[in-house]
Scaffold this active site. Structure first.
Site, mmCIF file in Angstrom:
data_model
loop_
_atom_site.group_PDB
_atom_site.id
_atom_site.type_symbol
_atom_site.label_atom_id
_atom_site.label_comp_id
_atom_site.label_asym_id
_atom_site.label_seq_id
_atom_site.Cartn_x
_atom_site.Cartn_y
_atom_site.Cartn_z
ATOM 1 N N CYS A 1 -7.701 7.377 2.853
ATOM 2 C CA CYS A 1 -6.328 6.650 3.163
ATOM 3 C C CYS A 1 -6.478 5.383 3.906
ATOM 4 O O CYS A 1 -5.743 4.508 3.461
ATOM 5 C CB CYS A 1 -5.397 7.425 3.883
ATOM 6 N N HIS B 1 -2.372 12.593 -0.256
ATOM 7 C CA HIS B 1 -2.191 12.399 1.169
ATOM 8 C C HIS B 1 -0.758 11.619 1.176
ATOM 9 O O HIS B 1 -0.439 10.805 0.397
ATOM 10 C CB HIS B 1 -3.184 11.724 1.717
ATOM 11 N N GLU C 1 -0.047 8.691 2.905
ATOM 12 C CA GLU C 1 -0.557 7.215 2.684
ATOM 13 C C GLU C 1 -0.569 6.955 1.461
ATOM 14 O O GLU C 1 -0.059 6.000 0.832
ATOM 15 C CB GLU C 1 -1.755 6.689 3.427
ATOM 16 N N CYS D 1 -7.614 9.337 7.364
ATOM 17 C CA CYS D 1 -8.947 9.638 6.865
ATOM 18 C C CYS D 1 -9.565 8.387 6.081
ATOM 19 O O CYS D 1 -8.820 7.371 5.745
ATOM 20 C CB CYS D 1 -8.745 10.750 5.878
#
Length: 157
Positions: free
Chosen positions: A84, A52, A54, A81
């Site tokens: 993250c 992801h 992040e 999410c």
């Protein structure tokens, strides 16, 4: 750059990533209005479910020797999410800035899987372990807390 420009840039980078075959997420790590790290989601490109934006941004910052995020802000496309968000809490930036709410994201995009959906993922963590979608089992092991005790003894003041 100001906050509006930085937030708009996350949207622009996310759109570029979609055009390149990726998912619609980007992250900027910023200090004093200057971008230190940029990253986009590479789950589709790498096949790594943890790639992801992040997570990739935090890893890129670590590669630059940044381990203390005091004084830094993180700008992201959408509210993170749970994975993250946990990583952001561990990184401890001064601020997290997002452009799109979970609800707005959910109107146009679903990033769920067989264990969760965008709408249910956050709630999974609040459930007792035995009620979660992911079957989870604890197995008792002799002296299982030994590594933790050893770490504490090694790092005691």
């Amino acid at each position: 750059m100001n906050d509006n420009d930085l937030s708009a840039l996350t949207i622009s980078r996310a759109r570029e990533n979609v055009r390149a075959g990726g998912k619609p997420f980007a992250c900027l790590i910023v200090k004093d209005g200057e971008i230190v790290v940029e990253a986009v989601n590479h789950v589709a490109q790498e096949g790594d479910p943890t790639a992801h934006a992040e997570i990739r941004a935090i890893r890129a910052a670590a590669e630059k020797g940044i381990g203390d995020f005091a004084g830094y802000d993180m700008f992201v496309t959408a509210y993170p999410c749970p994975m993250c968000l946990g990583a952001v809490y561990y990184a401890q930036p001064d601020r997290l800035v997002y452009a799109v709410t979970r609800e707005e994201e959910g109107e146009h995009y679903e990033d769920g899987n067989r264990l969760m959906s965008l709408a249910t993922f956050y709630d999974e963590y609040a459930k007792p372990v035995e009620e979660r979608t992911l079957p989870t089992q604890r197995i008792a092991v002799d002296d299982a807390t030994a590594p933790f005790r050893e770490w504490t003894a090694k790092h005691a003041d």
